[in-house]
Scaffold this motif. Sequence first.
Motif, short mmCIF file in Angstrom:
data_model
loop_
_atom_site.label_atom_id
_atom_site.label_comp_id
_atom_site.label_asym_id
_atom_site.label_seq_id
_atom_site.Cartn_x
_atom_site.Cartn_y
_atom_site.Cartn_z
N GLY A 116 49.54 28.25 47.90
CA GLY A 116 48.77 28.56 49.10
C GLY A 116 48.51 30.03 49.34
O GLY A 116 47.95 30.38 50.38
N THR A 117 48.86 30.90 48.40
CA THR A 117 48.59 32.32 48.58
C THR A 117 47.18 32.66 48.10
O THR A 117 46.68 32.08 47.15
CB THR A 117 49.61 33.19 47.81
N LEU A 118 46.55 33.62 48.80
CA LEU A 118 45.19 34.06 48.47
C LEU A 118 45.20 35.56 48.22
O LEU A 118 45.84 36.32 48.96
CB LEU A 118 44.22 33.75 49.61
N THR A 121 38.99 39.57 46.88
CA THR A 121 38.45 40.93 46.83
C THR A 121 36.95 40.90 47.12
O THR A 121 36.27 39.91 46.86
CB THR A 121 38.70 41.58 45.47
N GLY A 122 36.46 42.02 47.66
CA GLY A 122 35.04 42.15 47.97
C GLY A 122 34.53 43.54 47.60
O GLY A 122 35.24 44.34 46.96
N GLY A 123 33.30 43.83 48.00
CA GLY A 123 32.69 45.12 47.68
C GLY A 123 33.37 46.28 48.39
O GLY A 123 33.98 46.12 49.46
N HIS A 124 33.25 47.47 47.75
CA HIS A 124 33.77 48.72 48.33
C HIS A 124 35.27 48.65 48.60
O HIS A 124 35.77 49.23 49.57
CB HIS A 124 33.03 49.07 49.62
N GLY A 125 36.00 47.95 47.73
CA GLY A 125 37.45 47.90 47.83
C GLY A 125 38.01 46.99 48.89
O GLY A 125 39.22 47.02 49.17
N ALA A 126 37.19 46.15 49.49
CA ALA A 126 37.70 45.24 50.52
C ALA A 126 38.66 44.23 49.90
O ALA A 126 38.50 43.79 48.75
CB ALA A 126 36.54 44.50 51.19
N ARG A 127 39.66 43.86 50.69
CA ARG A 127 40.68 42.94 50.17
C ARG A 127 41.22 42.07 51.30
O ARG A 127 41.41 42.53 52.42
CB ARG A 127 41.83 43.74 49.54
N LEU A 128 41.46 40.80 50.95
CA LEU A 128 42.09 39.86 51.87
C LEU A 128 43.33 39.30 51.20
O LEU A 128 43.26 38.78 50.07
CB LEU A 128 41.14 38.73 52.26
N ASP A 129 44.46 39.39 51.87
CA ASP A 129 45.72 38.78 51.41
C ASP A 129 46.15 37.78 52.47
O ASP A 129 46.25 38.12 53.65
CB ASP A 129 46.81 39.84 51.24
N GLY A 130 46.40 36.56 52.04
CA GLY A 130 46.77 35.55 53.02
C GLY A 130 47.66 34.47 52.44
O GLY A 130 47.83 34.36 51.22
N ARG A 137 46.66 26.39 58.64
CA ARG A 137 46.13 27.69 59.06
C ARG A 137 46.43 28.73 58.02
O ARG A 137 47.35 28.57 57.21
CB ARG A 137 46.70 28.11 60.42
N ILE A 138 45.64 29.79 58.04
CA ILE A 138 45.86 30.90 57.12
C ILE A 138 46.26 32.11 57.95
O ILE A 138 45.59 32.48 58.92
CB ILE A 138 44.58 31.22 56.32
N ARG A 139 47.34 32.70 57.55
CA ARG A 139 47.80 33.93 58.17
C ARG A 139 47.73 35.04 57.12
O ARG A 139 48.20 34.87 56.00
CB ARG A 139 49.24 33.77 58.65
#
Length: 223
Positions: A116-118, A121-130, A137-139
Amino acid sequence: MKRPGPLFTLLAGLLLGLFLLSLNATTGARNPSSANQREAPAPAAAETGLSPSPTPSPSASPSPSRTPVPDASYAGRTDDDTAAVAVTVRDGRAIAYFCDGHDKESWLKGDVQDDGTLRLTGGHGARLDGTLAENRRIRGTVDIDGGHYAFTADRARKPSGLYRATATVRGARVDGGWIVLPDGRQVGVLTRDGAPGAAPAIDPETGAVTVDGQQLTAGPAIP
């Protein structure tokens, strides 16, 4: 002439006895009796060239298989209530959208692990860790443009979720993203030729949206 007397008979018997005694000493040597022979020990495994049978070791228990994360959509707000985050999971892949409803946005993609870990990554160094907790739910956190945002996204059911529309309107390239929250609120950003701004509302039941007088249809964003 006299017949041989007793002396001759005695002498003949003595000679016969000596002869028999000599014969017995020559032929009467005993072979070792099997009773006196010690039984030879059984040859060891190493002497016979045979290796001992290995003791079977208990087979390792197979590790339990993990259940893949089910397909679903999630939507929610950042902890500071300045932006919204939505995540859609399909076949072990995920697409996420972060936007503040004004001029800050980012699309992110990546794999979803079986636990369940995410790590998206996105443009310009964007990052989501969840982390997906019990598939409800995602935290996690989003890092974008130097900002760090914690968020919670609850499982969304239609018409809530993540929508996107891409088209050319009046010669301009248009790319819009919308997050429909579980309470019905909408947060979106519409980019015209790279210039972001607030997005007009969509009809979540049909996806219909009007941009600069032209009607478009926003569909669910899928990885």
